[in-house]
Enzyme design. Structure first.
Site, PDB file in Angstrom:
ATOM      1  N   HIS A 105      -3.603   3.772  27.359  1.00  0.00           N
ATOM      2  CA  HIS A 105      -2.907   5.059  27.168  1.00  0.00           C
ATOM      3  C   HIS A 105      -3.737   5.998  26.292  1.00  0.00           C
ATOM      4  CE1 HIS A 105       1.156   4.357  28.869  1.00  0.00           C
ATOM      5  NE2 HIS A 105       0.902   3.091  28.617  1.00  0.00           N
TER       6      HIS A 105
ATOM      7  N   GLU B  21      -3.550   9.116  26.037  1.00  0.00           N
ATOM      8  CA  GLU B  21      -2.745  10.233  25.486  1.00  0.00           C
ATOM      9  C   GLU B  21      -2.186   9.888  24.099  1.00  0.00           C
ATOM     10  OE1 GLU B  21      -1.690   8.108  27.644  1.00  0.00           O
ATOM     11  OE2 GLU B  21       0.412   7.625  27.257  1.00  0.00           O
TER      12      GLU B  21
ATOM     13  N   CYS C 131      -1.600   3.865  33.097  1.00  0.00           N
ATOM     14  CA  CYS C 131      -0.695   2.716  33.009  1.00  0.00           C
ATOM     15  C   CYS C 131       0.028   2.473  34.334  1.00  0.00           C
ATOM     16  CB  CYS C 131       0.257   2.857  31.823  1.00  0.00           C
ATOM     17  SG  CYS C 131       1.014   1.274  31.381  1.00  0.00           S
TER      18      CYS C 131
END
Ligand code: MN
Length: 241
Positions: free
Chosen positions: A215, A217, A109
């Protein structure tokens, strides 16, 4: 020995109290992938930052607020978001070292945006203001962070495609800025259906540096393929040994 992965933090001011924080989702994703995460404080002296950098095997640049446009030669427009100058300075220093020395690096990001800026590229300060008609890439309040906002098309022969095992995948999207001029030495390896850049990699595939706009994660549980991005990153370090 597990590789040490430094994760840059953000600065948070509460009254007179200054904190440097990182989100648990990043440390967990690195842990799951076989790395040992280390949070990197901001505003260290150059020698202290360098001492940390030298001991770290890789760097992860996490998401966050906007990079100051002066870092890519533009003036701050009213539609640019919040700035964290202390963080800009620390991350630019780390990225310039990492780019010069090919330290394994993963940007996520803000991390892809910072990497592109540090390597000589530029950003759109706001997608809706500067690129009207694009998809909605910003976070929608109330949506879970792993919400599938759009798909991405991935270049077949890229590190990202090899890690994920596919050339198209649904991703979350929590950004209002985007890459404009791609930094010299890098190229786009994934785009959203509207053309917005979602991943870059170095032209020299041996350089262990890559970055994504989405993202992963936040998707390691709902789509375990996303863990492979962190594993590929850790592998660039372990594979070297
Ligand atoms: Mn997006």
């Amino acid at each position: 020995m597990k590789p040490l992965i430094g994760i840059t933090t953000r600065s948070q001011l509460e009254g007179d109290l200054s904190r440097y924080t990182g989100l648990a989702t990043y440390t967990r994703a690195v842990d799951l992938a076989g790395g040992a995460p280390v949070l990197i404080p901001l505003a260290l002296s150059g020698d202290a930052l360098r001492a940390l950098y030298d001991r770290l095997d890789g760097l992860l640049f996490q998401g966050g607020v906007d990079v100051h446009p002066k870092e890519y030669g533009e003036t701050l427009e009213p539609y640019c978001g919040e700035i964290d100058a202390i963080r800009d300075a620390t991350e630019l220093t780390l990225l310039r070292w990492a780019l010069a020395e090919n330290k394994p690096t993963l940007g996520i990001c803000r991390g892809i945006q910072m990497l592109n800026v540090a390597a000589g590229g530029s950003l759109y300060q706001d997608i809706p203001a500067q690129l009207p008609g694009k998809l909605h890439h910003a976070h929608v309040k109330g949506n879970p962070y792993d919400f599938h906002a759009h798909t991405i098309e991935i270049e077949a022969n890229s590190r990202l495609a090899r890690a994920l095992g596919v050339t198209q995948i649904a991703v979350n999207s929590l950004h209002h800025q985007a890459l404009k001029q791609i930094a010299p030495g890098f190229h786009v390896t994934a785009r959203a259906p509207d053309g917005i850049v979602e991943a870059i990699e170095p032209d020299d595939a041996r350089r262990p540096i890559f970055a994504v706009q989405f993202h992963p994660e936040w998707m390691v549980d709902s789509d375990p393929r996303m863990r492979e991005i962190f594993k590929a990153f850790v592998q660039t370090i372990i594979g070297d040994r």
